[in-house]
Design a protein around this motif. Structure first.
Motif, PDB file in Angstrom:
ATOM      1  N   LEU A  34       0.856  -1.189   0.000  1.00 47.73           N
ATOM      2  CA  LEU A  34       0.000   0.000   0.000  1.00 47.73           C
ATOM      3  C   LEU A  34       0.890   1.237   0.000  1.00 47.73           C
ATOM      4  O   LEU A  34       1.788   1.369   0.832  1.00 47.73           O
ATOM      5  N   PHE A  35       0.627   2.135  -0.938  1.00 50.54           N
ATOM      6  CA  PHE A  35       1.421   3.356  -1.072  1.00 50.54           C
ATOM      7  C   PHE A  35       0.543   4.558  -0.764  1.00 50.54           C
ATOM      8  O   PHE A  35      -0.563   4.691  -1.304  1.00 50.54           O
ATOM      9  N   VAL A  36       1.033   5.446   0.099  1.00 54.00           N
ATOM     10  CA  VAL A  36       0.264   6.609   0.551  1.00 54.00           C
ATOM     11  C   VAL A  36       1.087   7.873   0.302  1.00 54.00           C
ATOM     12  O   VAL A  36       2.287   7.916   0.618  1.00 54.00           O
ATOM     13  N   THR A  37       0.453   8.887  -0.265  1.00 48.35           N
ATOM     14  CA  THR A  37       1.078  10.191  -0.471  1.00 48.35           C
ATOM     15  C   THR A  37       0.225  11.260   0.184  1.00 48.35           C
ATOM     16  O   THR A  37      -0.999  11.271   0.022  1.00 48.35           O
ATOM     17  N   THR A  38       0.866  12.149   0.900  1.00 56.09           N
ATOM     18  CA  THR A  38       0.175  13.322   1.433  1.00 56.09           C
ATOM     19  C   THR A  38       0.985  14.549   1.056  1.00 56.09           C
ATOM     20  O   THR A  38       2.215  14.525   1.075  1.00 56.09           O
ATOM     21  N   SER A  39       0.307  15.620   0.662  1.00 56.30           N
ATOM     22  CA  SER A  39       1.008  16.797   0.155  1.00 56.30           C
ATOM     23  C   SER A  39       0.259  18.068   0.517  1.00 56.30           C
ATOM     24  O   SER A  39      -0.959  18.068   0.690  1.00 56.30           O
ATOM     25  N   VAL A  40       1.016  19.158   0.615  1.00 59.14           N
ATOM     26  CA  VAL A  40       0.467  20.514   0.750  1.00 59.14           C
ATOM     27  C   VAL A  40       1.109  21.348  -0.350  1.00 59.14           C
ATOM     28  O   VAL A  40       2.267  21.122  -0.718  1.00 59.14           O
ATOM     29  N   TYR A  41       0.380  22.322  -0.876  1.00 63.33           N
ATOM     30  CA  TYR A  41       0.901  23.068  -2.017  1.00 63.33           C
ATOM     31  C   TYR A  41       0.306  24.470  -2.073  1.00 63.33           C
ATOM     32  O   TYR A  41      -0.738  24.756  -1.484  1.00 63.33           O
ATOM     33  N   ARG A  42       0.994  25.322  -2.823  1.00 64.30           N
ATOM     34  CA  ARG A  42       0.472  26.629  -3.200  1.00 64.30           C
ATOM     35  C   ARG A  42       0.894  26.901  -4.640  1.00 64.30           C
ATOM     36  O   ARG A  42       2.064  26.780  -4.991  1.00 64.30           O
ATOM     37  N   ILE A  43      -0.082  27.249  -5.479  1.00 66.18           N
ATOM     38  CA  ILE A  43       0.171  27.548  -6.882  1.00 66.18           C
ATOM     39  C   ILE A  43      -0.316  28.965  -7.160  1.00 66.18           C
ATOM     40  O   ILE A  43      -1.429  29.340  -6.764  1.00 66.18           O
ATOM     41  N   VAL A  44       0.507  29.744  -7.843  1.00 69.78           N
ATOM     42  CA  VAL A  44       0.140  31.101  -8.250  1.00 69.78           C
ATOM     43  C   VAL A  44       0.225  31.176  -9.765  1.00 69.78           C
ATOM     44  O   VAL A  44       1.216  30.743 -10.363  1.00 69.78           O
ATOM     45  N   GLN A  45      -0.815  31.722 -10.381  1.00 72.51           N
ATOM     46  CA  GLN A  45      -0.824  31.872 -11.834  1.00 72.51           C
ATOM     47  C   GLN A  45      -1.307  33.268 -12.209  1.00 72.51           C
ATOM     48  O   GLN A  45      -2.281  33.771 -11.642  1.00 72.51           O
ATOM     49  N   ASN A  46      -0.640  33.871 -13.167  1.00 69.67           N
ATOM     50  CA  ASN A  46      -1.004  35.188 -13.667  1.00 69.67           C
ATOM     51  C   ASN A  46      -1.521  35.109 -15.095  1.00 69.67           C
ATOM     52  O   ASN A  46      -1.094  34.264 -15.880  1.00 69.67           O
ATOM     53  N   ASN A  47      -2.455  36.036 -15.419  1.00 68.77           N
ATOM     54  CA  ASN A  47      -2.990  36.198 -16.783  1.00 68.77           C
ATOM     55  C   ASN A  47      -3.946  35.084 -17.190  1.00 68.77           C
ATOM     56  O   ASN A  47      -3.901  34.576 -18.309  1.00 68.77           O
ATOM     57  N   ILE A  48      -4.856  34.718 -16.296  1.00 71.94           N
ATOM     58  CA  ILE A  48      -5.814  33.646 -16.558  1.00 71.94           C
ATOM     59  C   ILE A  48      -6.854  34.094 -17.580  1.00 71.94           C
ATOM     60  O   ILE A  48      -7.303  35.242 -17.576  1.00 71.94           O
ATOM     61  N   LEU A  49      -7.274  33.160 -18.420  1.00 77.62           N
ATOM     62  CA  LEU A  49      -8.343  33.418 -19.377  1.00 77.62           C
ATOM     63  C   LEU A  49      -9.640  32.783 -18.893  1.00 77.62           C
ATOM     64  O   LEU A  49      -9.649  31.638 -18.446  1.00 77.62           O
ATOM     65  N   VAL A  50     -10.735  33.534 -18.983  1.00 79.48           N
ATOM     66  CA  VAL A  50     -12.064  33.006 -18.691  1.00 79.48           C
ATOM     67  C   VAL A  50     -13.008  33.500 -19.772  1.00 79.48           C
ATOM     68  O   VAL A  50     -12.684  34.403 -20.544  1.00 79.48           O
ATOM     69  N   ASN A  51     -14.203  32.900 -19.822  1.00 81.39           N
ATOM     70  CA  ASN A  51     -15.186  33.325 -20.806  1.00 81.39           C
ATOM     71  C   ASN A  51     -15.670  34.733 -20.496  1.00 81.39           C
ATOM     72  O   ASN A  51     -15.974  35.073 -19.357  1.00 81.39           O
ATOM     73  N   ALA A  52     -15.730  35.565 -21.530  1.00 80.31           N
ATOM     74  CA  ALA A  52     -16.123  36.960 -21.349  1.00 80.31           C
ATOM     75  C   ALA A  52     -17.632  37.129 -21.248  1.00 80.31           C
ATOM     76  O   ALA A  52     -18.119  38.226 -20.936  1.00 80.31           O
ATOM     77  N   ASN A  53     -18.422  36.053 -21.529  1.00 83.35           N
ATOM     78  CA  ASN A  53     -19.887  36.121 -21.516  1.00 83.35           C
ATOM     79  C   ASN A  53     -20.401  37.286 -22.364  1.00 83.35           C
ATOM     80  O   ASN A  53     -21.330  38.015 -21.982  1.00 83.35           O
ATOM     81  N   ALA A  54     -19.793  37.435 -23.535  1.00 87.97           N
ATOM     82  CA  ALA A  54     -20.187  38.526 -24.437  1.00 87.97           C
ATOM     83  C   ALA A  54     -21.469  38.160 -25.169  1.00 87.97           C
ATOM     84  O   ALA A  54     -21.650  37.021 -25.619  1.00 87.97           O
ATOM     85  N   ASP A  55     -22.371  39.124 -25.300  1.00 87.11           N
ATOM     86  CA  ASP A  55     -23.655  38.866 -25.947  1.00 87.11           C
ATOM     87  C   ASP A  55     -23.495  38.497 -27.419  1.00 87.11           C
ATOM     88  O   ASP A  55     -24.244  37.673 -27.943  1.00 87.11           O
ATOM     89  N   ASP A  56     -22.536  39.102 -28.105  1.00 86.69           N
ATOM     90  CA  ASP A  56     -22.412  38.884 -29.538  1.00 86.69           C
ATOM     91  C   ASP A  56     -21.374  37.836 -29.902  1.00 86.69           C
ATOM     92  O   ASP A  56     -21.178  37.540 -31.082  1.00 86.69           O
ATOM     93  N   ASN A  57     -20.696  37.243 -28.906  1.00 85.88           N
ATOM     94  CA  ASN A  57     -19.691  36.221 -29.191  1.00 85.88           C
ATOM     95  C   ASN A  57     -19.556  35.300 -27.989  1.00 85.88           C
ATOM     96  O   ASN A  57     -18.851  35.604 -27.032  1.00 85.88           O
ATOM     97  N   PRO A  58     -20.203  34.127 -28.002  1.00 81.80           N
ATOM     98  CA  PRO A  58     -20.182  33.242 -26.836  1.00 81.80           C
ATOM     99  C   PRO A  58     -18.830  32.619 -26.563  1.00 81.80           C
ATOM    100  O   PRO A  58     -18.602  32.071 -25.489  1.00 81.80           O
ATOM    101  N   ASP A  59     -17.885  32.679 -27.523  1.00 84.07           N
ATOM    102  CA  ASP A  59     -16.566  32.079 -27.335  1.00 84.07           C
ATOM    103  C   ASP A  59     -15.501  33.085 -26.911  1.00 84.07           C
ATOM    104  O   ASP A  59     -14.349  32.715 -26.690  1.00 84.07           O
ATOM    105  N   LEU A  60     -15.839  34.351 -26.791  1.00 77.34           N
ATOM    106  CA  LEU A  60     -14.865  35.391 -26.476  1.00 77.34           C
ATOM    107  C   LEU A  60     -14.281  35.164 -25.080  1.00 77.34           C
ATOM    108  O   LEU A  60     -14.990  34.854 -24.132  1.00 77.34           O
ATOM    109  N   LEU A  61     -12.946  35.338 -24.966  1.00 74.85           N
ATOM    110  CA  LEU A  61     -12.244  35.161 -23.706  1.00 74.85           C
ATOM    111  C   LEU A  61     -11.730  36.497 -23.188  1.00 74.85           C
ATOM    112  O   LEU A  61     -11.602  37.459 -23.940  1.00 74.85           O
TER     113      LEU A  61
END
Length: 815
Positions: A637-664
């Protein structure tokens, strides 16, 4: 199903009589290493049966058996599996002593010949370091799902597999659309090499040996990867022993599956090995109009002329024919209670919609050992994706009346007819050097790779959407209630180019798209390529190991690709990695690591700027992680336990634009902090387990929208977990039977719409197994309590519910 269970019951009832009338014999002996030392915890298994035991502290074992001929397998981590054939006689003890040989992993520095280790536990991985390194000695979390886990759960696609991995959550039904430690994934690897990820249908798994996830950024070895982790699929490789199996599965949603797995040597010297995996599935769905079929053809060949040279060729051909499922729409509203306004089976679309996809990739790998301490590895992967699509989909808006008031049961629609191809070329070469300096042992990796992805000229779309103008001669992309004179009206509602979809009275009939006003457009061709050089040192001194590495990456995006004004836009990045492993006692190691990630967000990686927006700044990330890795129950039986912190800049998400559903759009910075716990292997020789738990706070920490700061990221649960257990009965009337029990859990998740949250869920699963001779019978019961839940979602018109209660029955034969 009733007759199947009745036959099993009748057969099991006859077993006690047989057991009472037939005296038993037994086999016993000692298992040793090549240097003659006894091995504690080695496994002794009767092939094709559920009988097994392990050696005790003296390296000895004994296994009672009914009279007959058996093939006995002897295995232990780090050693090759040995096998012997024995005839057991009533009342006699037969001595079988075995000396195991060192595993072939010690002889190869790239995975060319197949894994003989079986069970839920995997000991060695190439994903974390590009060398055959024990997961316990890798200073980063490597999570995985083995083919044995996949088989026991009757998992047949990627989402079925990754639910067994901590910190991974499904975002939609789309291929490789997962959340890893709070970050949405967009890249995936096959045998450590980049392939196209543009497809929609999830990959089938019959050719998969295991799925591994290296947690956190992996750019130091694999170029532009995601900050939360990278999914690496390891394909089944040829074995130097004959194994053949056939499996048929049927069950709920009119599902029919057939798979074949053949492997072995092609000549007496075992220098040419083969493996052939075939699979076909024809299945419906609990989702409306989501029936389809898929097939996989996956041959693999290994040429091993001597101990110094190995060559492998893999080909995977996968074709999917179905429809694109954009998710469940619900009545337009502002509260999560409306999740139940439509059934989870509800979908948009028309009967004549289709989604035909071809995924094809081939790999050639070479390993040559110049000496025991110097080896060279080279791999080339060619990947192609071919899409032929017709869909009626929402424009991510509800209809409005002339005054601009939302009509919550009518969805604004658009049609998309698309033909698209793209190609990925991936070259990886590196030298592996081993040497000692005093008390220090070194393993140095020096490599170069090149990745290129190309969308060729000729990809095109034929789209219809928007509203008819007042003259009926053209369209306007959206309705503006301040200028109603510009539009046609019917019954007080502006007339759409593509008819509304009525959520209260759906129409799934055939719709001919030529009757709409369509716009034909050529997709913008694009191409990018990456050149990278990297160096990695694995330094070992007594109980301490250190990993030091860096990558210098040169990224080039070819703007206006194929045009007269084509030009190269270049970026470069220096990506470091450092890790430390300390092993105070053999069963326990502690580790810490710091890694950075870099991921361009250009036209070549994101898509056409006219559709998705941009240009965007590259994703820059880093992770600090620490934890412990431990062996229990004689390394079973193999067990792993971990703690972490990740920082990321310049994330892309959906813009929810009325005229373009794919806009980021970019939102600034996200941080993810959490803990994870994972366990794989056996508690007893006949009791296997895989389980995990993750607690993750993934929040937006910087944004141009102050209201977003502090929000939990979309589709990222704060807590989630998974447990799967299998217990085999090995004595008495139930000998040959096994049971499986499991559960999946995820807490509340946010969607792109702040007013809509997905509720927490517990889903329970179970299975029953019976093995007799070379046959394996299996029944899996999923979502036993028929819970209604959602695995992911974006907004009110794109929700992705999980399957209701369903059953799969399988029969397999090994020969």
């Amino acid at each position: 199903m009733r007759y199947f269970l009745l036959l099993l019951c009748l057969f099991s009832c006859s077993l006690p009589l047989q057991a009472q009338q037939t005296p038993q014999g037994s086999i016993y002996g000692t298992i040793t290493s090549p240097d003659g030392e006894t091995i504690l915890g080695a496994t002794v298994t009767i092939q094709d049966r559920s009988r097994s035991t392990t050696t005790n502290a003296s390296g000895t074992y004994e296994l009672k058996l009914e009279p007959g001929e058996y093939k006995v397998l002897f295995s232990f981590i780090g050693y090759e599996t040995a096998e012997q054939t024995v005839t057991v006689e009533a009342g006699l003890r037969i001595e079988l002593n075995v000396s195991l040989k060192a595993s072939s992993y010690a002889l190869q520095s790239v995975e060319i010949t197949g894994r003989k280790e079986s069970g839920y536990k995997n000991t060695t991985s190439f994903t974390g370091t590009k060398t055959a390194t024990s997961i316990k000695e890798t200073p980063q979390t490597i999570s995985y799902v083995t083919k044995e886990t996949l088989d026991d759960q009757l998992a047949f696609k990627t989402s079925d597999a990754v639910k067994n991995i901590s910190g991974v959550n499904q975002a939609s039904y789309n291929n490789n659309d997962f959340i890893l430690r709070g970050f949405r994934a967009s890249n995936t690897l096959i045998n450590g090499l980049r392939i196209s990820t543009r497809g929609w249908a999830q990959n089938l798994l019959p050719y998969v040996e295991r799925i591994e996830v290296i947690k956190g950024p992996a750019s130091a070895l694999f170029a532009n990867t995601d900050p939360g982790g990278t999914i690496n699929t390891i394909t089944k490789k040829p074995l130097d022993e004959n194994r053949r199996s056939v499996n048929f599965t049927t069950g709920s949603f009119d599902t029919y599956r057939t798979s074949f797995d053949f492997t072995g040597p092609m000549n007496d010297k075992k220098t040419i090995l083969y493996r052939l995996n075939l699979a076909y599935q024809n299945a419906g769905s609990f989702r409306m109009l989501q029936d389809g079929w898929a097939m996989v053809i996956a041959p693999s060949f290994s040429f091993v002329p001597n101990e110094k040279t190995r060559v492998n060729f893999d080909l995977v051909y996968q074709y999917n024919k179905g429809r694109l499922d954009r998710g469940q729409p619900i009545f337009g509203a502002t509260s999560a209670a409306d999740l139940y306004s439509t059934p989870t089976s509800f979908a948009l679309g028309r009967r004549n919609d289709y989604q035909n996809e071809l995924n094809l990739f081939s790999t050639i790998s070479l390993q040559h050992k110049f000496s025991e301490n110097i080896s060279f590895n080279a791999s080339y992967l060619k990947s192609m994706y071919d899409e032929d699509l017709l869909e009626h989909r929402t424009s991510n808006r509800y209809a409005m009346d002339s005054a601009g008031v939302t009509i919550p049961t009518l969805m604004e629609m658009q049609t998309i007819r698309r033909l698209r191809k793209n190609y990925v070329d991936n070259i990886s070469t590196y030298f592996n050097l081993k040497f000692n300096t005093g008390d220090f042992s070194h393993q140095v990796l020096v490599g170069y790779d090149r990745i290129s992805e190309r969308f060729p000229l000729g990809n095109s779309t034929y789209n219809a959407g928007g509203y008819l103008n007042a003259a009926g001669t053209g369209t306007i992309s959206r309705y503006d209630p301040t200028h109603p004179e510009r539009y046609q009206f019917r019954n007080g509602v502006p007339v759409p180019n593509v008819p509304y979809f009525n959520l209260a009275n759906p129409d799934y009939s055939i719709s001919e798209i030529s009757q709409y006003i369509n716009t034909s457009a050529q997709e913008t061709p694009s191409r990018y390529f990456v050149n990278g050089v990297y160096v990695q040192e694995q330094l070992k001194w007594k109980q301490l190991q250190m990993l030091l590495g860096f990558r210098q990456e040169f990224y080039t995006d070819q703007l206006n690709y194929t045009k007269a004004d084509q030009r190269n836009v270049q970026q470069k990045a220096f990506i470091p990695r450092v890790g430390l492993v300390y092993t105070p006692i053999e069963p326990v190691s502690f580790y810490a690591t710091y890694v950075e990630g870099y991921q361009p967000q250009s036209a070549g990686t994101i898509g056409d700027p006219a559709t998705f927006g941009g240009p965007f700044d590259p994703l820059i990330s880093n992770m600090v992680e620490a934890g412990a890795k431990m062996d229990f129950f004689h390394k079973n039986l193999f067990v792993t336990t971990s703690v972490y912190r990740i920082v990321q800049n310049n994330i892309l998400v959906n813009a929810n634009a009325d005229d373009n559903p794919d806009l980021l759009r970019q939102i600034g910075q996200q941080q993810s902090k959490g803990i994870e716990l994972e366990a794989y292997g056996k508690i007893l020789p006949n009791f296997s387990i895989t389980g995990n738990f993750a607690y993750n706070i993934a929040k937006i920490t910087e944004s141009d929208d102050p209201d977003e700061i502090g929000q939990q990221m979309f589709n990222a649960p704060k807590t989630q977990g998974n447990l799967w257990m299998r217990y085999n009965f090995v004595r008495g009337a139930l000998d040959g039977f096994g049971i499986g029990l499991g559960t999946n859990y995820a807490s509340v998740r946010n969607t792109d719409n702040e007013a809509l949250k997905l509720p927490a869920y517990w889903v329970s699963n179970a299975a029953v197994y019976y093995t007799i001779d070379r046959f394996k019978l299996q029944a899996n019961f999923n979502n036993v309590f028929n819970k209604t839940y959602w695995v992911g979602g974006f907004d009110f018109n794109r929700l992705f519910p999980g399957a209701p209660r369903n059953t799969m029955v399988s029969i397999g034969y090994t020969f």
